[in-house]
Design a protein around this motif. Structure first.
Motif, PDB file in Angstrom:
ATOM      1  N   ILE A   1       8.688   1.271 -42.162  1.00 44.21           N
ATOM      2  CA  ILE A   1       8.506   0.061 -42.960  1.00 44.21           C
ATOM      3  C   ILE A   1       8.292  -1.116 -42.007  1.00 44.21           C
ATOM      4  N   PHE A   2       7.231  -1.854 -42.199  1.00 43.35           N
ATOM      5  CA  PHE A   2       6.889  -2.934 -41.272  1.00 43.35           C
ATOM      6  C   PHE A   2       7.530  -4.260 -41.713  1.00 43.35           C
ATOM      7  N   VAL A   3       8.758  -4.435 -41.278  1.00 42.73           N
ATOM      8  CA  VAL A   3       9.580  -5.562 -41.722  1.00 42.73           C
ATOM      9  C   VAL A   3       8.951  -6.918 -41.360  1.00 42.73           C
ATOM     10  N   GLY A   4       8.727  -7.140 -40.077  1.00 42.09           N
ATOM     11  CA  GLY A   4       8.218  -8.444 -39.632  1.00 42.09           C
ATOM     12  C   GLY A   4       6.852  -8.753 -40.220  1.00 42.09           C
ATOM     13  N   ARG A   5       6.010  -7.740 -40.304  1.00 42.49           N
ATOM     14  CA  ARG A   5       4.661  -7.996 -40.846  1.00 42.49           C
ATOM     15  C   ARG A   5       4.708  -8.290 -42.338  1.00 42.49           C
ATOM     16  N   MET A   6       5.695  -7.726 -43.046  1.00 42.10           N
ATOM     17  CA  MET A   6       5.838  -8.065 -44.469  1.00 42.10           C
ATOM     18  C   MET A   6       6.251  -9.534 -44.598  1.00 42.10           C
TER      19      MET A   6
ATOM     20  N   SER B   1       6.789 -18.959 -36.197  1.00 41.32           N
ATOM     21  CA  SER B   1       6.505 -18.111 -35.039  1.00 41.32           C
ATOM     22  C   SER B   1       6.853 -16.665 -35.408  1.00 41.32           C
ATOM     23  N   ARG B   2       6.364 -15.715 -34.622  1.00 42.31           N
ATOM     24  CA  ARG B   2       6.618 -14.295 -34.892  1.00 42.31           C
ATOM     25  C   ARG B   2       8.109 -13.973 -34.959  1.00 42.31           C
ATOM     26  N   GLU B   3       8.878 -14.651 -34.092  1.00 47.17           N
ATOM     27  CA  GLU B   3      10.292 -14.296 -33.967  1.00 47.17           C
ATOM     28  C   GLU B   3      11.172 -15.003 -34.984  1.00 47.17           C
TER      29      GLU B   3
ATOM     30  N   THR C   1       5.624   4.721 -30.446  1.00 41.99           N
ATOM     31  CA  THR C   1       4.485   4.048 -29.820  1.00 41.99           C
ATOM     32  C   THR C   1       3.427   3.867 -30.902  1.00 41.99           C
ATOM     33  N   ASN C   2       2.453   3.060 -30.622  1.00 43.94           N
ATOM     34  CA  ASN C   2       1.260   2.989 -31.468  1.00 43.94           C
ATOM     35  C   ASN C   2       0.097   2.652 -30.543  1.00 43.94           C
ATOM     36  N   PRO C   3      -1.143   2.725 -31.016  1.00 46.64           N
ATOM     37  CA  PRO C   3      -2.263   2.479 -30.105  1.00 46.64           C
ATOM     38  C   PRO C   3      -2.210   1.093 -29.449  1.00 46.64           C
ATOM     39  N   SER C   4      -1.724   0.075 -30.174  1.00 32.86           N
ATOM     40  CA  SER C   4      -1.671  -1.269 -29.584  1.00 32.86           C
ATOM     41  C   SER C   4      -0.636  -1.315 -28.448  1.00 32.86           C
ATOM     42  N   LEU C   5       0.507  -0.663 -28.647  1.00 32.67           N
ATOM     43  CA  LEU C   5       1.541  -0.646 -27.605  1.00 32.67           C
ATOM     44  C   LEU C   5       1.054   0.140 -26.386  1.00 32.67           C
ATOM     45  N   LEU C   6       0.329   1.230 -26.637  1.00 32.77           N
ATOM     46  CA  LEU C   6      -0.199   2.013 -25.511  1.00 32.77           C
ATOM     47  C   LEU C   6      -1.226   1.200 -24.723  1.00 32.77           C
TER      48      LEU C   6
ATOM     49  N   ALA D   1      16.260   1.969 -36.794  1.00 29.73           N
ATOM     50  CA  ALA D   1      15.442   0.768 -36.557  1.00 29.73           C
ATOM     51  C   ALA D   1      14.739   1.006 -35.237  1.00 29.73           C
ATOM     52  N   THR D   2      13.441   0.768 -35.204  1.00 30.59           N
ATOM     53  CA  THR D   2      12.740   0.838 -33.926  1.00 30.59           C
ATOM     54  C   THR D   2      12.534  -0.596 -33.450  1.00 30.59           C
ATOM     55  N   ILE D   3      13.017  -0.843 -32.235  1.00 29.26           N
ATOM     56  CA  ILE D   3      13.223  -2.230 -31.801  1.00 29.26           C
ATOM     57  C   ILE D   3      12.501  -2.489 -30.477  1.00 29.26           C
TER      58      ILE D   3
ATOM     59  N   ILE E   1      13.386   2.808 -29.405  1.00 29.86           N
ATOM     60  CA  ILE E   1      12.708   1.693 -28.734  1.00 29.86           C
ATOM     61  C   ILE E   1      11.232   1.739 -29.104  1.00 29.86           C
ATOM     62  N   ASP E   2      10.739   0.589 -29.518  1.00 28.32           N
ATOM     63  CA  ASP E   2       9.350   0.451 -29.951  1.00 28.32           C
ATOM     64  C   ASP E   2       8.544  -0.047 -28.756  1.00 28.32           C
ATOM     65  N   SER E   3       8.084   0.888 -27.940  1.00 28.96           N
ATOM     66  CA  SER E   3       7.419   0.482 -26.698  1.00 28.96           C
ATOM     67  C   SER E   3       6.668   1.670 -26.107  1.00 28.96           C
TER      68      SER E   3
ATOM     69  N   ALA F   1      13.079   1.251 -40.015  1.00 27.54           N
ATOM     70  CA  ALA F   1      12.694  -0.162 -40.052  1.00 27.54           C
ATOM     71  C   ALA F   1      11.931  -0.485 -38.773  1.00 27.54           C
ATOM     72  N   ALA F   2      10.645  -0.810 -38.927  1.00 23.60           N
ATOM     73  CA  ALA F   2       9.782  -1.101 -37.774  1.00 23.60           C
ATOM     74  C   ALA F   2       9.339  -2.557 -37.833  1.00 23.60           C
ATOM     75  N   SER F   3       8.564  -2.970 -36.829  1.00 26.18           N
ATOM     76  CA  SER F   3       8.099  -4.360 -36.764  1.00 26.18           C
ATOM     77  C   SER F   3       9.292  -5.317 -36.849  1.00 26.18           C
ATOM     78  N   ILE F   4      10.281  -5.024 -36.017  1.00 30.48           N
ATOM     79  CA  ILE F   4      11.499  -5.848 -35.954  1.00 30.48           C
ATOM     80  C   ILE F   4      11.247  -6.964 -34.939  1.00 30.48           C
ATOM     81  N   ARG F   5      11.562  -8.184 -35.322  1.00 27.72           N
ATOM     82  CA  ARG F   5      11.202  -9.316 -34.465  1.00 27.72           C
ATOM     83  C   ARG F   5      12.393 -10.073 -33.879  1.00 27.72           C
ATOM     84  N   ASN F   6      13.583  -9.886 -34.481  1.00 30.66           N
ATOM     85  CA  ASN F   6      14.755 -10.618 -33.979  1.00 30.66           C
ATOM     86  C   ASN F   6      16.027  -9.824 -34.273  1.00 30.66           C
TER      87      ASN F   6
HETATM   88  O1  G3P Z   1       6.856  -0.640 -35.010  1.00 28.36           O
HETATM   89  C1  G3P Z   1       5.646  -1.227 -35.339  1.00 28.36           C
HETATM   90  C2  G3P Z   1       5.410  -2.329 -34.406  1.00 28.36           C
HETATM   91  O2  G3P Z   1       5.038  -1.903 -33.149  1.00 28.36           O
HETATM   92  C3  G3P Z   1       4.603  -3.435 -34.934  1.00 28.36           C
HETATM   93  O3  G3P Z   1       5.308  -4.541 -34.593  1.00 28.36           O
HETATM   94  O4  G3P Z   1       5.749  -6.892 -34.206  1.00 28.36           O
HETATM   95  O5  G3P Z   1       3.411  -5.990 -34.004  1.00 28.36           O
HETATM   96  O6  G3P Z   1       4.487  -6.218 -36.206  1.00 28.36           O
HETATM   97  P1  G3P Z   1       4.694  -5.981 -34.775  1.00 28.36           P
END
Ligand code: G3P
Length: 271
Positions: free
Chosen positions: A150-155, A168-170, A27-32, A235-237, A5-7, A215-220
């Motif tokens: 790997i930042f899927v959604g951001r790619m 949209s992001r999703e 986690t990452n600094p933005s999620l924290l 996959a981190t979701i 879980i990406d949270s 696989a990170a940055s998963i949006r859908n």
């Molecule tokens: O796993 C990385 C993630 O937290 C970034 O996701 O949707 O902000 O690109 P996102």
């Protein structure tokens, strides 16, 4: 494929472990920041809050990110994170940006790789993050990273942005890419975030490297399926997507009918 879980939201994390589907947390600094701004009451200190996340993760890996740009300081921060939190969980993974360089500070490109190598040599688990090319994944894996994120959604966002496409992001971005005026939209031979995952998986397998592709940055939810098909180890979701992946209208319709049709006598047999 393992599911993380990406949270950094403790309630979300507890919920997903309660469902029995979580194999780890990232986690990452933005999620924290988001979790702290939204949830943390004034009398909870951040150390206890992170401790709570670690306890909720029941010994599965939890990634915590460093914030420095120099390898030496990243290593010190990684060791501090491990020392500060090892009483809560031994399964702490130090998240290191594959390159901490920015436009303003471009002299530190290899500091991430140096830190990955040093921490891995010290037997700490490293999650190499912000990976946007197969070459970065190769270097991180060779340096000893346990996971390459790997930042899927951001790619996908980046390919759209370079080509003036709005979404949209999703919104779903096809794994096989998008053709426009007889050419594939791409970034240096990568046609989508999922294509990037496939290429990284192929390189890591072909060369017998130990790193796991995350696989990170998963949006859908479709990206979850495609990450699994591409051979991602993990996959981190985000919670919103995890809630979504179980749903199908026909499942709900079917179960309603089964409940309605169940003979009373059969119900008694189950009591
Ligand atoms: O796993 C990385 C993630 O937290 C970034 O996701 O949707 O902000 O690109 P996102």
């Amino acid at each position: 494929m393992k599911i993380f879980i990406d949270s950094a939201d403790i309630e979300e994390i507890k919920q997903v472990y309660d469902w029995g589907i979580a194999d780890g947390v990232t986690t990452n600094p933005s999620l924290l920041k988001k979790a702290v701004d939204e949830k943390k009451s004034d009398d909870t200190d951040l150390k206890s809050y992170i401790g709570e996340i670690l306890r909720a993760s029941k010994g599965t890996p939890v990634s915590l990110e460093v914030t420095s740009k120099k390898a030496k300081n990243m290593v010190l921060e990684g060791v501090m994170l491990y020392r500060n939190f090892k009483s809560y969980s031994k399964n702490i993974c130090i998240k290191i940006p594959v390159s901490p360089a920015t436009k303003e500070d471009s002299k530190v490109h290899f500091e991430g790789i140096k830190a990955i190598k040093e921490l891995s040599d010290r037997k700490l688990n490293v999650n190499a993050t912000l990976v946007f090319t197969p070459e970065q994944a190769l270097l991180a894996a060779k340096a000893g990273a346990k996971y390459v994120s790997i930042f899927v959604g951001r790619m996908d966002d980046y390919i759209r942005q370079k080509n003036g496409l709005k979404a949209s992001r999703e919104e779903y971005f096809p794994a096989e890419g998008i053709a426009k005026e007889d050419r594939m939209l791409e970034d240096d031979g990568v046609v989508s975030g999922i294509d990037l995952v496939s290429q990284c998986v192929e390189i890591i397998k072909k060369h017998g490297l130990k790193a796991e592709v995350l696989a990170a940055s998963i949006r859908n939810k479709r990206q979850v399926r495609e990450a699994a098909l591409a051979g991602a180890h993990i996959a981190t979701i985000p919670f919103s997507v995890l809630k979504d992946i179980i749903k199908h209208e026909k499942t709900s319709e079917g179960i309603k009918k089964f409940y309605e049709d169940t003979p009373e006598e059969y119900k008694k047999l189950l009591q």
